[in-house]
Design a protein around this motif. Sequence first.
Motif, mmCIF file in Angstrom:
data_model
loop_
_atom_site.group_PDB
_atom_site.id
_atom_site.type_symbol
_atom_site.label_atom_id
_atom_site.label_comp_id
_atom_site.label_asym_id
_atom_site.label_seq_id
_atom_site.Cartn_x
_atom_site.Cartn_y
_atom_site.Cartn_z
ATOM 1 N N SER A 52 14.971 43.490 16.087
ATOM 2 C CA SER A 52 15.213 44.904 16.151
ATOM 3 C C SER A 52 15.754 45.962 15.045
ATOM 4 O O SER A 52 16.193 44.982 14.081
ATOM 5 N N LEU A 53 15.552 47.129 15.129
ATOM 6 C CA LEU A 53 16.194 48.041 14.009
ATOM 7 C C LEU A 53 17.756 47.523 13.653
ATOM 8 O O LEU A 53 18.605 47.248 12.129
ATOM 9 N N LEU A 54 18.704 48.049 14.693
ATOM 10 C CA LEU A 54 19.249 47.328 14.612
ATOM 11 C C LEU A 54 20.516 46.368 13.948
ATOM 12 O O LEU A 54 21.041 46.469 12.963
ATOM 13 N N ASN A 55 19.248 45.082 14.361
ATOM 14 C CA ASN A 55 19.597 43.512 13.697
ATOM 15 C C ASN A 55 19.395 43.497 12.274
ATOM 16 O O ASN A 55 19.921 42.791 11.254
ATOM 17 N N ARG A 56 18.044 44.145 12.037
ATOM 18 C CA ARG A 56 17.397 44.120 10.448
ATOM 19 C C ARG A 56 18.802 44.731 9.774
ATOM 20 O O ARG A 56 18.778 44.549 8.905
ATOM 21 N N ARG A 57 19.574 46.338 10.268
ATOM 22 C CA ARG A 57 20.716 46.738 9.799
ATOM 23 C C ARG A 57 21.372 45.810 9.465
ATOM 24 O O ARG A 57 22.405 45.504 8.765
ATOM 25 N N MET A 58 21.823 45.001 10.355
ATOM 26 C CA MET A 58 23.096 44.161 10.527
ATOM 27 C C MET A 58 22.564 43.106 9.007
ATOM 28 O O MET A 58 23.782 42.743 8.600
ATOM 29 N N VAL A 59 20.944 42.342 9.641
ATOM 30 C CA VAL A 59 21.261 41.299 8.097
ATOM 31 C C VAL A 59 21.249 41.944 6.794
ATOM 32 O O VAL A 59 21.373 41.261 5.700
ATOM 33 N N ASP A 60 20.403 43.294 6.911
ATOM 34 C CA ASP A 60 20.670 44.190 5.253
ATOM 35 C C ASP A 60 22.227 43.702 4.746
ATOM 36 O O ASP A 60 22.073 43.919 4.129
ATOM 37 N N ALA A 61 22.562 44.254 6.055
ATOM 38 C CA ALA A 61 24.470 44.487 5.790
ATOM 39 C C ALA A 61 25.314 43.242 4.659
ATOM 40 O O ALA A 61 25.853 43.038 3.895
ATOM 41 N N ALA A 62 24.280 41.796 5.754
ATOM 42 C CA ALA A 62 25.216 40.868 4.989
ATOM 43 C C ALA A 62 24.687 40.354 3.947
ATOM 44 O O ALA A 62 24.711 39.687 3.108
ATOM 45 N N GLU A 63 23.203 40.827 3.411
ATOM 46 C CA GLU A 63 22.815 40.485 2.533
ATOM 47 C C GLU A 63 23.080 40.877 1.335
ATOM 48 O O GLU A 63 23.545 40.820 0.378
ATOM 49 N N ARG A 64 23.226 42.537 1.349
ATOM 50 C CA ARG A 64 24.055 43.483 0.550
ATOM 51 C C ARG A 64 24.900 42.622 -0.240
ATOM 52 O O ARG A 64 25.365 42.667 -1.109
ATOM 53 N N SER A 65 26.138 42.612 0.962
ATOM 54 C CA SER A 65 27.235 41.393 0.514
ATOM 55 C C SER A 65 26.767 40.427 -0.158
ATOM 56 O O SER A 65 27.746 41.133 -1.363
ATOM 57 N N ILE A 66 25.797 39.906 -0.342
ATOM 58 C CA ILE A 66 25.614 38.580 -0.825
ATOM 59 C C ILE A 66 25.445 38.486 -2.483
ATOM 60 O O ILE A 66 25.925 38.086 -3.297
ATOM 61 N N ALA A 67 25.096 40.088 -2.525
ATOM 62 C CA ALA A 67 24.533 40.545 -3.662
ATOM 63 C C ALA A 67 24.740 40.742 -4.363
ATOM 64 O O ALA A 67 24.972 40.826 -5.876
#
Length: 285
Positions: free
Chosen positions: A61-76
Amino acid sequence: MTLAGRSNVGKSTLLNRVLGAKVAITSKKPQTTRSAIVGIRTLPQAQMIWMDTPGLHRARSLLNRRMVDAAERSIAEADVVVVVIDAAAGMVADDREAIATVVASTHPWLLSVNKIDLVGDRALLPLLDTIGREFPDRDVVPVSATRGKNLPALERAVAALLPPAPALYPEDELTDQSARAIVQEFVREQVFAATDGEVPYKTAVLVEQFEEKPGVDVISATILVERDSQKRILIGSGGAMIRKIGSQARQELERFFAKRLYLELFVKVRRDWTKSPRVLTELGL
């Protein structure tokens, strides 16, 4: 440094325990954390800026995609990444996918095996051996976030990987979250605690008013839902559910802010808010 991993491995509990204070909400339900949460730990030899992140998962879902994006940005953006694994579940495919994401970032990283209080040595030692063989050049630190076991060893392992840099925050600062953001999260935590099924995943919280007055802060917040049936569940018979959520959230917030609060909650239907880019951005997601 960023705490990364799949959902429900105990990252938020680990952050709170390291800090010695609650800055991230927790729940037994997966995907409770929706955005990156900063916690600041200042030691004599280092200032550690810990980042709790949403669990890495296949977003549908869009909400979950935003959540994963936030995690991946923090990792990067991290100086160091701690990949957290659930000792009770062992190393599963989703853990390996999370590790692959971290490896791709090219940042220094290590592994922390959490929830060791839930397993005996007969299960833990083979797991640590397997991880050590699979990742021989990485530190592996077993911990129990709920019991605070072996956390100094984790801090030492992380500090050894941090690059030299000046402290970014005052020594007594605990988080960079705004007061409104903390209220939103603490109210949402009580929604997760009080409801089941799809309801907690279809709710969000907006703080409409935060007024600091002598002796008491006055707060008004709205819980968003997607359907009338979800609104009825949250209000409960005669308003019992919303009063329970408000009472529990107020007590947690008073402990955090160390002052008296007046908290008023409302429930509003905003249809399909989880699919709206505008609403998600308004919520900071």
